[in-house]
Design a protein around this motif. Sequence first.
Motif, short mmCIF file in Angstrom:
data_model
loop_
_atom_site.label_atom_id
_atom_site.label_comp_id
_atom_site.label_asym_id
_atom_site.label_seq_id
_atom_site.Cartn_x
_atom_site.Cartn_y
_atom_site.Cartn_z
N PRO A 171 1.58 32.22 -42.81
CA PRO A 171 1.83 33.74 -43.22
C PRO A 171 3.14 34.08 -43.40
CG PRO A 171 1.42 33.71 -40.97
CD PRO A 171 1.48 32.19 -41.35
N ASP A 172 3.68 34.99 -44.34
CA ASP A 172 4.89 35.52 -44.70
C ASP A 172 5.15 36.49 -43.38
OD1 ASP A 172 5.64 34.27 -46.98
OD2 ASP A 172 4.07 35.31 -47.80
N LEU A 173 3.93 37.26 -43.15
CA LEU A 173 4.20 38.37 -42.21
C LEU A 173 3.02 38.30 -41.19
CD1 LEU A 173 5.86 41.05 -41.54
CD2 LEU A 173 4.24 42.13 -43.02
N ILE A 174 3.01 38.78 -40.04
CA ILE A 174 1.72 39.05 -39.37
C ILE A 174 1.75 40.48 -38.79
CG2 ILE A 174 0.66 38.81 -37.07
CD1 ILE A 174 1.55 36.11 -37.12
N VAL A 175 0.79 41.40 -39.19
CA VAL A 175 0.56 42.66 -38.75
C VAL A 175 -0.27 42.85 -37.51
CG1 VAL A 175 -0.19 44.88 -39.43
CG2 VAL A 175 1.15 43.51 -41.13
N VAL A 176 0.17 43.62 -36.64
CA VAL A 176 -0.62 43.66 -35.30
C VAL A 176 -0.99 45.21 -35.02
CG1 VAL A 176 -0.85 43.24 -32.72
CG2 VAL A 176 0.47 41.72 -34.39
N VAL A 226 4.61 32.55 -31.69
CA VAL A 226 4.06 33.35 -32.78
C VAL A 226 4.84 34.09 -33.38
CG1 VAL A 226 1.91 34.68 -33.13
CG2 VAL A 226 1.77 32.99 -31.37
N LEU A 227 5.77 34.76 -32.49
CA LEU A 227 6.52 35.84 -33.03
C LEU A 227 7.41 35.30 -34.42
CD1 LEU A 227 7.58 37.69 -29.80
CD2 LEU A 227 5.98 38.43 -31.65
N GLU A 228 7.91 33.99 -34.05
CA GLU A 228 8.81 33.27 -34.94
C GLU A 228 8.24 32.69 -36.15
OE1 GLU A 228 11.16 30.82 -32.22
OE2 GLU A 228 12.12 32.51 -31.50
N LEU A 229 6.98 32.60 -35.97
CA LEU A 229 6.10 31.70 -36.93
C LEU A 229 6.28 32.55 -38.71
CD1 LEU A 229 4.31 29.61 -37.91
CD2 LEU A 229 2.36 31.10 -37.46
N PRO A 230 6.09 33.77 -38.71
CA PRO A 230 6.33 34.00 -40.12
C PRO A 230 7.97 34.43 -40.41
CG PRO A 230 4.79 35.86 -38.69
CD PRO A 230 5.72 34.73 -37.75
N ARG A 231 8.12 34.32 -41.92
CA ARG A 231 9.67 34.59 -41.97
C ARG A 231 10.08 35.92 -41.89
NH1 ARG A 231 10.77 34.69 -48.40
NH2 ARG A 231 8.71 35.02 -49.33
N TYR A 232 9.07 37.02 -42.04
CA TYR A 232 9.26 38.34 -41.97
C TYR A 232 9.05 38.86 -40.39
CZ TYR A 232 10.17 38.40 -46.80
OH TYR A 232 10.80 38.26 -48.06
N GLY A 233 8.43 38.02 -39.49
CA GLY A 233 8.28 38.35 -38.14
C GLY A 233 6.85 39.03 -38.00
N CYS A 234 6.57 39.77 -36.97
CA CYS A 234 5.47 40.34 -36.61
C CYS A 234 5.67 41.80 -36.48
CB CYS A 234 4.91 39.89 -35.26
SG CYS A 234 4.42 38.16 -35.15
N ILE A 235 4.86 42.59 -37.26
CA ILE A 235 5.22 44.21 -37.34
C ILE A 235 3.69 44.78 -36.67
CG2 ILE A 235 5.32 45.99 -38.74
CD1 ILE A 235 7.57 44.27 -38.87
N ASN A 236 4.15 45.53 -35.66
CA ASN A 236 3.14 46.26 -34.90
C ASN A 236 2.91 47.70 -35.27
OD1 ASN A 236 1.18 46.78 -32.93
ND2 ASN A 236 2.66 46.98 -31.54
N VAL A 237 1.80 48.27 -35.44
CA VAL A 237 1.15 49.54 -35.60
C VAL A 237 1.06 49.98 -34.28
CG1 VAL A 237 -0.09 51.06 -36.58
CG2 VAL A 237 0.62 49.09 -38.03
N HIS A 238 1.76 50.84 -33.53
CA HIS A 238 1.71 51.21 -32.12
C HIS A 238 1.30 52.77 -32.09
CE1 HIS A 238 2.00 50.95 -27.87
NE2 HIS A 238 2.88 52.24 -27.83
N ALA A 239 0.48 53.20 -31.25
CA ALA A 239 0.10 54.65 -31.35
C ALA A 239 0.71 55.39 -30.25
CB ALA A 239 -1.56 54.44 -31.28
N SER A 240 2.09 55.38 -30.30
CA SER A 240 2.94 56.27 -29.58
C SER A 240 4.18 56.51 -30.45
CB SER A 240 2.99 55.84 -28.17
OG SER A 240 4.24 54.96 -28.07
N LEU A 241 5.19 57.47 -29.83
CA LEU A 241 6.44 57.55 -30.27
C LEU A 241 7.30 56.81 -29.33
CD1 LEU A 241 6.20 61.44 -30.96
CD2 LEU A 241 6.00 59.77 -32.77
#
Length: 295
Positions: free
Chosen positions: A73-78, A89-104
């Motif tokens: 994958p180019d990007l992993i979305v979590v 795992v974090l270093e596998l995609p060239r654009y890294g891993c992006i997280n949708v987190h439910a807080s500020l």
Amino acid sequence: MGSPDFALPTLRAMASAYEVVGVVTQPDRASGRGRELKSPPVKLLAQKLDVPIIQPEKLRMPEAMEQLRAWNPDLIVVAAFGQILRKDVLELPRYGCINVHASLLPRWRGAAPINAAILQGDEETGVTIMKMDVGLDTGPMLAQRSIRSTREDTAGSVTETLSHLGADLLIETLPDYLSGKIQPVPQPAEGATYAPMLKKEEGRLDFTRPAEELERRVRAFNPWPGAFMEFDGTLLKVHRAHTESGNAQAGERLVYRDQPAVGTGGGLLLLDEVQPAGKKPMSGKSFLAGARQWA
């Protein structure tokens, strides 16, 4: 990577805007009285979208890593995946891993941010799009969006709202991130708090606490793990409640304005909707009609 209902809008949005090469979700689990295997909601949606799926017990299992590398994958979305991502795992995609987190962030890092925000009476909550690192929700941020909290909010209603807010914000943010127009910004050093995973026993209502706190607990634990109290030798679930001023002993059951009420460490907690053991949810007034031992 995601598992519960919270992750569904994110998967739908990604599938409509990008090529999703694979989905990683939690294994099927035994659920309900019959202990039948139940699939995570994300798996069911991925099947409808005809996207390949793996369900590793742990991401570190060799076959899981082999599949991730094969997908390349180019990007992993979590989004609410339920497992910690290791460095490989974090270093596998060239654009890294992006997280949708439910807080500020940095407020309410951890597993149960929505519940924690309601429990603490936060005046606002929201979502953060962040680039993941090896820490627990400590990575730098790409975007945030907030909503005002209300006295009607439950964990269920806020989860629904933030799931769509997070998916929309992700799709807005990704083009500029992937093109390099925006860079992740470190989280503020001040204000970090943690929201650990909830345990079922935390739903027990302690009537020595103030009514305001108990009312927030009812909302924070709806739908899971659910707030409850003991009545007539069984557990009585409390789905909705509100507070009233009044004096009664902590734990004392009474009828107040034709509704079941309980004295607390400060004020009264009126039970608006309850569910006796083995029955369907009902209004407090309907419950009183058959609960002659209440007061």
